[in-house]
Write a protein that holds these residues in place. Structure first.
Motif, short mmCIF file in Angstrom:
data_model
loop_
_atom_site.label_atom_id
_atom_site.label_comp_id
_atom_site.label_asym_id
_atom_site.label_seq_id
_atom_site.Cartn_x
_atom_site.Cartn_y
_atom_site.Cartn_z
N SER A 99 0.94 -1.24 0.02
CA SER A 99 0.04 -0.13 -0.22
C SER A 99 0.84 1.09 -0.09
O SER A 99 2.23 1.20 0.13
CB SER A 99 -1.13 -0.08 1.11
OG SER A 99 -0.50 -0.13 2.43
N GLN A 100 0.34 2.36 0.08
CA GLN A 100 1.30 3.76 -0.44
C GLN A 100 2.23 3.95 0.48
O GLN A 100 3.19 4.42 0.03
CB GLN A 100 0.19 4.56 -0.99
CG GLN A 100 -0.36 4.48 -2.33
CD GLN A 100 -0.86 5.83 -2.80
OE1 GLN A 100 -0.59 7.01 -2.38
NE2 GLN A 100 -1.80 5.80 -3.62
N GLY A 128 -0.46 0.29 -5.14
CA GLY A 128 -1.91 0.34 -4.81
C GLY A 128 -2.11 1.07 -3.62
O GLY A 128 -1.16 1.31 -2.87
N ASN A 129 -3.37 0.76 -3.11
CA ASN A 129 -3.82 1.01 -1.88
C ASN A 129 -4.05 -0.36 -0.90
O ASN A 129 -3.65 -1.29 -1.69
CB ASN A 129 -4.99 1.77 -1.66
CG ASN A 129 -6.24 1.20 -2.28
OD1 ASN A 129 -6.60 -0.08 -2.34
ND2 ASN A 129 -7.21 2.15 -2.58
N THR A 130 -4.35 -0.39 0.02
CA THR A 130 -4.56 -1.37 1.01
C THR A 130 -5.44 -2.66 0.01
O THR A 130 -4.83 -3.79 -0.04
CB THR A 130 -5.08 -1.44 2.34
OG1 THR A 130 -4.09 -0.50 2.98
CG2 THR A 130 -5.48 -2.58 3.30
N GLU A 148 -1.23 -0.94 5.15
CA GLU A 148 -1.39 -0.35 6.21
C GLU A 148 -2.85 -0.15 6.58
O GLU A 148 -3.07 0.73 7.63
CB GLU A 148 -0.97 1.21 5.95
CG GLU A 148 -1.67 1.76 4.73
CD GLU A 148 -0.90 2.78 4.13
OE1 GLU A 148 -1.06 3.99 4.24
OE2 GLU A 148 -0.02 2.59 3.21
N ARG A 194 -7.49 10.63 1.26
CA ARG A 194 -7.02 9.64 0.33
C ARG A 194 -8.52 8.88 0.01
O ARG A 194 -9.54 9.03 0.48
CB ARG A 194 -6.34 8.41 0.95
CG ARG A 194 -4.71 8.99 1.09
CD ARG A 194 -4.12 8.95 -0.21
NE ARG A 194 -4.27 7.55 -0.66
CZ ARG A 194 -3.37 6.63 -0.15
NH1 ARG A 194 -2.52 6.61 0.51
NH2 ARG A 194 -3.79 5.33 -1.03
N GLY A 197 -10.91 2.73 0.34
CA GLY A 197 -10.29 1.38 0.03
C GLY A 197 -8.78 1.70 0.51
O GLY A 197 -8.10 0.75 0.60
N SER A 198 -8.53 2.97 0.86
CA SER A 198 -6.98 3.09 1.30
C SER A 198 -6.91 3.04 2.88
O SER A 198 -8.00 3.27 3.62
CB SER A 198 -6.35 4.63 1.04
OG SER A 198 -7.31 5.63 1.56
N GLY A 199 -5.84 2.27 3.42
CA GLY A 199 -5.83 2.30 4.86
C GLY A 199 -5.92 3.49 5.68
O GLY A 199 -6.29 3.68 6.62
N THR A 200 -5.25 4.46 4.78
CA THR A 200 -5.13 5.95 5.38
C THR A 200 -6.50 6.72 5.76
O THR A 200 -6.67 7.18 6.77
CB THR A 200 -4.26 6.79 4.46
OG1 THR A 200 -2.97 6.14 4.33
CG2 THR A 200 -4.23 8.09 4.81
#
Ligand SMILES: O=S([O-])[O-]
Length: 285
Positions: A99-100, A128-130, A148, A194, A197-200
């Motif tokens: 992930s990023q 990609g993202n998580t 993440e 973000r 779908g991103s962990g952030t």
């Protein structure tokens, strides 16, 4: 019998919905790609794609075939790995999906250490993202994933390999900068976040109700979010890896709202063969 090459071409076109882009990734000419698809379609007497002008889209049959094609390619990669490995760690590939924040900040120093120890192993990082990194491991495009965000899939094993903090930050002139805030104040201000779908993003939305937030922009990279926040008058939540230098230089300020510490997790498919390269990499962690 269809060939692995045809499956590789079919999957690349299906994922990009674009002949030329698929051809570039495969290092083939667009006409070679288009004729491979045609041969496949003619052999089985079935249309896999709709072609409308420049667009090429999967038909229902193509869509149903895609998971089969991906699974076959993943098995072939695993078989290839198995034989390659019989010769030890002298050659081979280690594909890691990250992930990023992991891929942009935490992982590269480890990759260079791994490369220095095993220079003949070709390292491939899939970005990609998580969510996308987990998919890459599930589909066999990467053997390991490091993410993440939380991932919940019965086929994946997970192990915590590091910890990280997501910070809420704003430009120094923002009214909430540099002081403790209440959840109410956070819902009455603009955010740049973000993408879903991103962990952030989920680090923030697991602490604050997403539907109550005023989200002006959702952007697909840490760096895009950072640039937008530096240029605007909104809050964001990103890893401390991303904004550490901006905080030290006073370009951004902390908003005193603590989010729970989060974990970076190593993902593996429970049922796939574990390469020696992956085992050696895991030892580094
Ligand atoms: O790239 S992330 O934040 O999952």
């Amino acid at each position: 019998m269809m060939t692995l090459e045809q499956l590789r071409i079919f999957t690349a076109v299906a994922e990009r919905e674009h002949l030329t882009r698929a051809a570039e990734t495969l290092h083939l000419t667009p006409s070679a790609v288009s004729s491979a698809i045609r041969v496949l379609e003619e052999r089985y007497g079935i249309a896999l794609f709709h072609r409308t002008g420049r667009r090429i889209e999967l038909t229902e049959a193509g869509l149903a075939f895609l998971p089969e094609a991906r699974a076959t390619l993943a098995r072939a990669t695993s078989a290839d790995l198995f034989l390659t490995e019989i010769g030890g760690l002298k050659r081979g590939t280690l594909a890691i999906a990250a992930s990023q924040t992991v891929g942009g900040y935490w992982l590269p120093p480890l990759l260079i250490r791994f490369h220095e120890t095993y220079p003949a192993i070709d390292i491939r990082m899939v970005g990609g993202n998580t969510e996308q990194a987990a998919e890459a491991v599930l589909e066999g495009r990467a053997e390991l994933g490091i993410v993440e965000g939380e991932v919940d899939h019965p086929a994946l094993s997970q192990r915590i390999v590091a910890r990280d903090r997501v910070l809420v930050v704003a430009p120094p002139g923002h009214p909430l900068a540099g002081r403790p805030v209440t959840p109410d104040e956070l819902t009455q201000t603009r955010w740049i976040l973000r993408e879903p779908g991103s962990g952030t993003r989920s680090a923030l939305t697991s602490a604050l109700d997403e539907t109550a937030l005023d989200i002006a922009l959702s952007l697909p990279s840490n760096e895009a979010v950072r640039s937008a926040v530096l240029a605007g008058n909104a809050l964001t939540a990103v890893s401390e890896y991303v904004v550490r230098d901006d905080l030290a230089a006073g370009r951004l300020a902390l908003v005193a709202f603590d989010l729970p510490e989060r974990a970076f997790r190593l993902l593996r498919h429970k049922e796939r063969y574990r390469s020696k390269a992956a085992l050696a990499f895991e030892k580094l962690l």
